[in-house]
Scaffold this active site. Structure first.
Site, short mmCIF file in Angstrom:
data_model
loop_
_atom_site.label_atom_id
_atom_site.label_comp_id
_atom_site.label_asym_id
_atom_site.label_seq_id
_atom_site.Cartn_x
_atom_site.Cartn_y
_atom_site.Cartn_z
N ASP A 111 0.16 -9.76 -2.44
CA ASP A 111 -0.77 -10.76 -2.08
C ASP A 111 -2.00 -10.91 -3.04
O ASP A 111 -3.01 -11.56 -3.21
CB ASP A 111 -1.45 -10.54 -0.61
CG ASP A 111 -2.08 -9.18 -0.50
OD1 ASP A 111 -3.09 -8.91 -1.02
OD2 ASP A 111 -1.29 -8.66 0.49
N ASP A 143 0.86 -0.14 -0.41
CA ASP A 143 0.64 -1.21 0.22
C ASP A 143 1.71 -2.15 0.14
O ASP A 143 1.96 -3.18 0.09
CB ASP A 143 -0.64 -2.12 -0.65
CG ASP A 143 -1.13 -3.31 -0.09
OD1 ASP A 143 -1.02 -3.34 1.25
OD2 ASP A 143 -1.70 -4.24 -0.57
N ASP A 145 10.68 -2.64 -9.20
CA ASP A 145 10.73 -1.56 -8.17
C ASP A 145 9.80 -0.33 -8.39
O ASP A 145 9.95 0.30 -9.18
CB ASP A 145 12.51 -1.16 -8.13
CG ASP A 145 12.55 -0.09 -6.88
OD1 ASP A 145 11.53 0.33 -6.44
OD2 ASP A 145 13.57 -0.02 -6.61
N CYS A 146 8.73 -0.46 -7.64
CA CYS A 146 7.90 0.76 -7.59
C CYS A 146 8.31 2.03 -7.81
O CYS A 146 8.14 2.86 -8.58
CB CYS A 146 6.77 0.54 -6.52
SG CYS A 146 7.33 1.00 -4.98
N TYR A 167 -9.51 -6.03 6.12
CA TYR A 167 -8.20 -5.16 5.85
C TYR A 167 -8.19 -4.51 4.63
O TYR A 167 -8.16 -3.29 4.47
CB TYR A 167 -6.98 -6.12 6.03
CG TYR A 167 -5.66 -5.37 5.73
CD1 TYR A 167 -4.87 -5.06 6.93
CD2 TYR A 167 -5.37 -5.40 4.49
CE1 TYR A 167 -3.70 -4.45 6.55
CE2 TYR A 167 -3.86 -4.58 4.13
CZ TYR A 167 -3.17 -4.27 5.22
OH TYR A 167 -1.95 -3.70 4.97
#
Lengths: 367, 367
Positions: free
Chosen positions: B204, B279, B258-259, B180
Site C-alpha cells: 500500500d 508488513d 518475492d521477498c 496503523y
C-alpha cells in the site's frame, strides 16, 4: 443457544440466466458445493416469485438452505441451523469464504460476499450505529434484563468494553466510555470548582461521579428511572463509583422524578445554575405528555436556559457524526431559542458506539 | 441494487408451545402484525423440521417472510426483498423494532431482537473483526475490483474512513489509518535518520512514505503484487504520496518480487539492515501453530534476523487484541528463534479494523 444464519450473496451477468444456464443448473452447482460441507442435501421446495425463484434444501441435521434468485442477476444463499451453546459452527467463516470463492470461480460470477455467521438468540449482540449500520459486539453475558415503567433496561458484558448499559435496545454507555463523560463535561477545559450544576437525566451516574471529582459547590441530578440507577449501581461501579448507592452527599443530591417538573419548580423559585447538562436518552422519556420529539428537545433547551445564570452553560450530547442531518436539525432548534444562544461542538470516538459522537456546549449569545 | 434481509428473533417459554399455544397460533399473530406494514400476506408453504417448524409467507411485491421455530422456544423471522438503488426500505429499522416490541408484548415472549436491514449485493459492506464479529462499514462505492495472480484486490470508499484497501475480502488499510503505520514504525520512539531499512511487503506504500519523512539512508521495499501498488497509487495517495508512482529515488527502491528470494540474496551477499519490517499478511487464526502459514511466518522471522545488524530491529503487526490465542502462538514462534530474541508490544485502535491491534518490536536478546 442460538440460531446461526450464514448469509452469502452473489451476482451473475443477468443475460446468462436462461440463455446459457437455467436457474436449476445454478442451484445444482450450489448444491454440489454445499454438500462438500454438509453431506447429502435434498430439495424440499421451490417456487417462482415475480421475476425470481426460490429453492429450499435441507440436510439431515435440520440445516435449511435457501437459495433465492432476484432480478439483475442477484442470488442470495441463507444457511440456517440451531446451535446449542457448546456446539461448534456447522460451517466456519473460513469455509464459508472458501465456498464463496469456489462458486464465484466455477460459475464465473460477478461478485461474491460472505458474512460471518449471525447468532440469533437471547444474548443480543447486534446494535446499530447512528446511521443504522450493524455492529456485532463481543457480548458474552446478560447481567440484567428488566423493563421499568419507562424503558427496557439491560446490562450486558462485552469482552473489550466491559459492562454496557443498553436502554430500549440501544447502546448507552460502557465501562470503557470515560471519554464520553469527559467530552460531555469538557474535562480539562471547564472549571467546575464552586459551581452549581444540574443534570437532566444521567441515570448511569457517570457524569455525576466525574463532576464530583472537580469540587463543585452542588450538583443536583434529576433522573426519572430508579431502576436504571439500581442496575448501574450494581454493575457499573467503575464508572459511577458509589453515587447511585449514597444518592445524597454534602454537595450532591439525586432526585428521582421527571426533570421537567423539577425545572418548572426551579423556574418558579428563581433558582439558577452555572451548568445544566442534558444527559437524557436520545429518544426522550417523560411522564409529561409531549408532542413531537423536536418540540420536546426544544422545550428541554428553553427550560434549561430559563434556569441558567447569564454566564451559564448548557452541555449535551448530540448524535453520531454519521448523521449530519440530525445534527443540523438540532442546531436549527438552537437557533430558534430566545434569547439567542451560541454554541461550540466537540467530537470524540466513543468506544461503545464504535463511531465519532458530537457534543454541544451552548451559552447565551451575548456572552 | 441489493437484496435486503431484515432479521428478527424471539424466544418463548418452551412449555407454552403446544400446551397453551400452537405454532400456527403464533404464526397467525406474527402474520397479523406483519400485515400492518406489508399489507395482505399469504402462507405459501410450511414444513416440519426435526423438532422445528418453518412457515413461508409472501406479499404481492415479492417480499418473502420466513418464520422458523427451533428448539428451546427460539423463533426467527427473516423478511427478504429486492431493493433497487433508489427504492426505500419496505420496513424501516424503527418499524422493525416497533413490530418486535409489539410481538414481545402481545405474546409475552422472553426476548426480542431486531437487526438493521442487511444489504446483500455487489457493494460489499460487511467485514469481520479478528474474532469474526460482523461490522458494517459505510461503504458507498467500489473504486477498484480486480484479481491479481496472488489475491483479490478491491478499493472501496467509506464515508468516514476514506478509501479502503481490501485484500481477499479482508480490510487492509484505509486513508484514516495513519495510526496503523505510525504504531507499526513506532513513530516518535525510533530514530530512522541515516538508517538502512528493508520492508517485506508493504504494497500500500504507506510505511515507505512515512519512513521517507524521517531521512533514512536507504529503504528497500520488496512487494510481490504489482497490481496492489497500481491500485493504491491510483486511489490511496493521501497515505502513500507518490512513492508507488516513482518506485525509486535517491534513498529508496521498490522491488517487485518475492521477498523470500531477495532476502536469500541479501543473506548470500552479507547485506545487513538496521530495521526489517514485516508488513505481510496477518497472523492466521488457528488452533495449533502448525501447517504452512506458521512455517511461513517462522521462516520470515528467521530470515529477517539473518539480515539484521546485531542492534537491528524487526517490526511487525500482530493481530487483534480480541485474539489472545493467536498472539500467544505468534509469541511462541518468537521464542523458538535462535539466536534468542526479545520483544515488546504496542497497541493501537485502528479505525478501519474497528478494534485494538497489537504490534511487535523484536531485537536480539543480547541487545
Amino acid at each position: 443457544m442460538a440460531a446461526n444464519s450464514v448469509l452469502l450473496d452473489f451476482s451473475i451477468e443477468p443475460s446468462r440466466i436462461g440463455d446459457e444456464l437455467s436457474r436449476k443448473d445454478i442451484v445444482k452447482v450450489f448444491k454440489e458445493n454445499l454438500e462438500k460441507y454438509f453431506g447429502n442435501l435434498k430439495i424440499v421446495y421451490d417456487m417462482l416469485i415475480d421475476d425470481g425463484y426460490m429453492c429450499i434444501l435441507s440436510d439431515n441435521a435440520g440445516t435449511i438452505f435457501t437459495i433465492r434468485f432476484f432480478g439483475e442477476g442477484l442470488i442470495t444463499v441463507n444457511i440456517e441451523y440451531f446451535k446449542k451453546e457448546n456446539d461448534s459452527q456447522r460451517i466456519s467463516f473460513e469455509s464459508t469464504r472458501q465456498l464463496e470463492n469456489v462458486l464465484v470461480k466455477e460459475l464465473n460470477l460477478l461478485h461474491g460476499q460472505s458474512l460471518p455467521a449471525l447468532s440469533r438468540g437471547p444474548i443480543v449482540k447486534y446494535f446499530p450505529t447512528a446511521d443504522e449500520r450493524i455492529i456485532e459486539y463481543d457480548i458474552d453475558k446478560v447481567l440484567f434484563d428488566k423493563r421499568s415503567e419507562f424503558q427496557k433496561i439491560q446490562i450486558v458484558h462485552s469482552k473489550t468494553l466491559g459492562n454496557m448499559l443498553i436502554l430500549d435496545e440501544l447502546q448507552n454507555i460502557a465501562e470503557a466510555d470515560l471519554i464520553y463523560t469527559q467530552t460531555l463535561m469538557q474535562h480539562g477545559k471547564e472549571n467546575y470548582e464552586g459551581k452549581e450544576i444540574c443534570i437532566l437525566g444521567g441515570g448511569d451516574g457517570a457524569l455525576l461521579y466525574e463532576l464530583l471529582k472537580e469540587n463543585p459547590k452542588h450538583v443536583v441530578m434529576l433522573e426519572i428511572d430508579d431502576l436504571v440507577m439500581e442496575a448501574c449501581n450494581k454493575y457499573m461501579n467503575s464508572i459511577c463509583g458509589d453515587v447511585l448507592e449514597t444518592r445524597k452527599g454534602d454537595n450532591y443530591e439525586i432526585i428521582v422524578g421527571d426533570c421537567m417538573v423539577w425545572i418548572d419548580k426551579y423556574i418558579k423559585d428563581g433558582k439558577k445554575f452555572d451548568y445544566v447538562f442534558g444527559d437524557l436518552t436520545d429518544i426522550p422519556i417523560s411522564d409529561t405528555p409531549t408532542g413531537e420529539i423536536w418540540d420536546f428537545i426544544r422545550t428541554i433547551l428553553e427550560k434549561s436556559f430559563a434556569v441558567l445564570k447569564p454566564d451559564g452553560k448548557f452541555m449535551t450530547h448530540g448524535n453520531g457524526a454519521s448523521c449530519p442531518e440530525s445534527l443540523e436539525m438540532y442546531e436549527e432548534q438552537l437557533k430558534k431559542l430566545r434569547p439567542c444562544v451560541k454554541f461550540s461542538r466537540d467530537t470524540a470516538f466513543v468506544p461503545s458506539f464504535m463511531e465519532d459522537w458530537i457534543f454541544y456546549q451552548v451559552t447565551f449569545a451575548n456572552q
